[in-house]
Design a protein around this motif. Structure first.
Motif, mmCIF file in Angstrom:
data_model
loop_
_atom_site.group_PDB
_atom_site.id
_atom_site.type_symbol
_atom_site.label_atom_id
_atom_site.label_comp_id
_atom_site.label_asym_id
_atom_site.label_seq_id
_atom_site.Cartn_x
_atom_site.Cartn_y
_atom_site.Cartn_z
ATOM 1 N N HIS A 1 12.481 -38.402 11.536
ATOM 2 C CA HIS A 1 11.367 -37.545 11.939
ATOM 3 C C HIS A 1 11.459 -37.295 13.440
ATOM 4 O O HIS A 1 11.265 -38.210 14.235
ATOM 5 C CB HIS A 1 10.042 -38.232 11.582
ATOM 6 N N ILE B 1 9.724 -35.808 16.351
ATOM 7 C CA ILE B 1 8.366 -35.421 16.722
ATOM 8 C C ILE B 1 8.417 -34.446 17.894
ATOM 9 O O ILE B 1 9.159 -34.661 18.846
ATOM 10 C CB ILE B 1 7.527 -36.668 17.068
ATOM 11 N N GLN C 1 11.791 -40.890 15.038
ATOM 12 C CA GLN C 1 11.454 -42.087 14.271
ATOM 13 C C GLN C 1 12.245 -42.072 12.974
ATOM 14 O O GLN C 1 12.632 -41.007 12.491
ATOM 15 C CB GLN C 1 9.954 -42.118 13.957
ATOM 16 N N PHE D 1 2.768 -42.508 11.441
ATOM 17 C CA PHE D 1 2.558 -41.242 12.120
ATOM 18 C C PHE D 1 1.454 -40.436 11.414
ATOM 19 O O PHE D 1 0.544 -39.912 12.062
ATOM 20 C CB PHE D 1 3.863 -40.430 12.164
ATOM 21 N N ARG E 1 -1.949 -41.908 12.138
ATOM 22 C CA ARG E 1 -2.405 -41.564 13.481
ATOM 23 C C ARG E 1 -2.888 -40.120 13.526
ATOM 24 O O ARG E 1 -3.937 -39.819 14.096
ATOM 25 C CB ARG E 1 -1.287 -41.789 14.504
#
Length: 145
Positions: free
Chosen positions: A41, A43, A49, A58, A61
């Motif tokens: 991932h 971001i 990540q 994620f 969050r």
């Protein structure tokens, strides 16, 4: 059509559409079910990540700080189904201040997003998102006019 090792473009288009349908439904488990265990991932303006647990954290969050929907979704895929791209508008509400970002007061925003995917064995192996963070910040009142 090739062997089971590859996914066709139509299957990939369907996979990415299901990913965004789960996103719009707030269905984190539905999103996670479409990913490989070692998903990468990337971001926006942040770190890379790896793995389902990092992706789950994620999403948790994001759910704490934002309420978002992907609208005007357009999905494209390579002929062999191993790559895809999506373009859409995020319609969001900033619910709770995300550390390092402007203060949240329920501001609404609409920004264009581009996303890129790698697909392996019928699942998403990479998600890379791009959007203009400065424009988002301007819309929520944290940027310079």
């Amino acid at each position: 059509m090739t062997s089971g090792a590859h996914t066709s473009d139509l299957q990939t288009l369907d996979l990415v559409r299901r990913y965004y349908a789960a996103f719009n439904a707030g269905d984190a488990e539905g999103m996670l079910a479409l990913l490989t265990g070692d998903v990468r991932h990337d971001i926006n303006e942040g770190e890379t990540q790896r793995g389902l647990e990092a992706f789950r954290a994620f999403l948790e969050r994001m759910d704490t700080h934002y309420r978002e929907r992907a609208e005007e979704l357009v999905v494209m895929a390579s002929g062999d189904g191993t790559r895809a791209a999506a373009e859409f508008m995020i319609h969001g509400e900033y619910l709770k201040t995300d550390p390092g970002l402007p203060e949240a007061r329920g501001q609404r925003y609409v920004i264009p997003v581009g996303a890129f995917f790698e697909v392996r064995e019928g699942r998403i192996a990479r998600v890379t998102n791009y959007y203009n963070l400065a424009e988002w910040s301007r819309q929520v009142g944290g940027g310079q006019d």
